[in-house]
Design an enzyme around this catalytic site. Sequence first.
Site, short mmCIF file in Angstrom:
data_model
loop_
_atom_site.label_atom_id
_atom_site.label_comp_id
_atom_site.label_asym_id
_atom_site.label_seq_id
_atom_site.Cartn_x
_atom_site.Cartn_y
_atom_site.Cartn_z
NE ARG A 1 55.88 78.05 62.84
CZ ARG A 1 56.98 78.36 62.34
NH1 ARG A 1 58.23 78.66 62.76
NH2 ARG A 1 57.10 78.15 60.75
CE LYS B 1 65.28 77.06 67.17
NZ LYS B 1 64.95 76.07 65.99
CE1 TYR C 1 71.76 79.38 61.89
CE2 TYR C 1 71.28 80.46 63.80
CZ TYR C 1 71.06 79.50 62.65
OH TYR C 1 69.43 79.17 62.79
NE ARG D 1 58.58 82.71 62.22
CZ ARG D 1 58.99 82.03 63.24
NH1 ARG D 1 59.85 81.19 63.04
NH2 ARG D 1 58.17 82.12 64.24
CB SER E 1 67.79 83.31 63.58
OG SER E 1 66.56 83.58 63.83
CD GLU F 1 56.30 69.72 76.06
OE1 GLU F 1 56.71 68.54 75.56
OE2 GLU F 1 55.50 70.41 75.63
CE LYS G 1 60.91 75.59 67.21
NZ LYS G 1 60.75 74.79 66.22
#
Length: 332
Positions: free
Chosen positions: A224, A255, A320, A213, A281, A240, A203
């Site tokens: 972040r 992602k 989506y 957001r 998004s 990871e 990520k």
Amino acid sequence: MSKYGSFPGSRPRRLRTSPVMRRMVAETRLHPADFILPAFVREGVSEPVAIASMPGVVQHTRDSLKKAAAEAVAAGISGIMLFGVPEDSKKDAVGTPGTDPDGILQVALRDVRAEVGDELLVMSDLCLDETTDHGHCGVLDEFGRVDNDATLERYAEMAQVQADAGAHVVGPSGMMDGQVGVVRDALDQIGREDVAVLAYTVKYASAFYGPFREAVASSLRGDRKTYQQDPANVGDSMRELALDLEEGADMVMVKPAGPYLDILARVADVSDVPVAAYQISGEYAMIEAAAEKGWIDRERAIVESLTGIKRAGAQNILTYWATEVAQKLGRG
């Protein structure tokens, strides 16, 4: 012989001559079962709330979410990933709504399970960012930094309440070190060995999260970058992956999807568990915005973007457009 030289003996164009020919020899095929629908449910609203930066996507009411889940079943997609949006007044420093059995995400999980049973995999985002008043994915220490191990304790509690609420799959997404192992242990401790862990393994700290957001009414201050991955790095992702597999991840995810197809391909090449990718998004918003202006063919761009993600190695895609595309593909 032509005066221009020999004609080619091999003609790849023969396999592109018609839609039927192209369909027959296609190496990558999309299927409704490939898709998982991310969905937002907002506390305290009586009508779905449109998300301006994501045309066609809404923050659902409990009732409209159940309808969306039923439509997903009818379209033949595999899962729905739920994100809860609590009332601002309920957010606090430790994300209490995330572990409250009556928090909006847990209520929504129960609603959707009651609506679709086991016909659709009901998945839950396991993170604190939607429920904290500071918007970070974890608990902050006295210096305002995300405290990895204190956050893991909260994730363990979240895993248990989400499983109790009916999640078939939990998706730890906060990028805390050790999150998969802690979540797996927490589930096993309450006898929920049947609940799968979809690890947000890769990520990146991406600019493409912008519309999200708005979707989750984020309270984030700052960024972040201290826990999400640096877009410049590849080796970090493979480390990871190794850690998440060792800790017991049942599935892993990359992602964003589109800007990181190289990473997705690397992960898919070596992972011995199913690999998912999240078309996020910003990826969605760019295509919708360009299509709205008439700059691209919307339907072709959607299918092309999803085909590229699957071609790179994703067995499942969070998008989506999941229900819309699945309806057009059919169950064949």
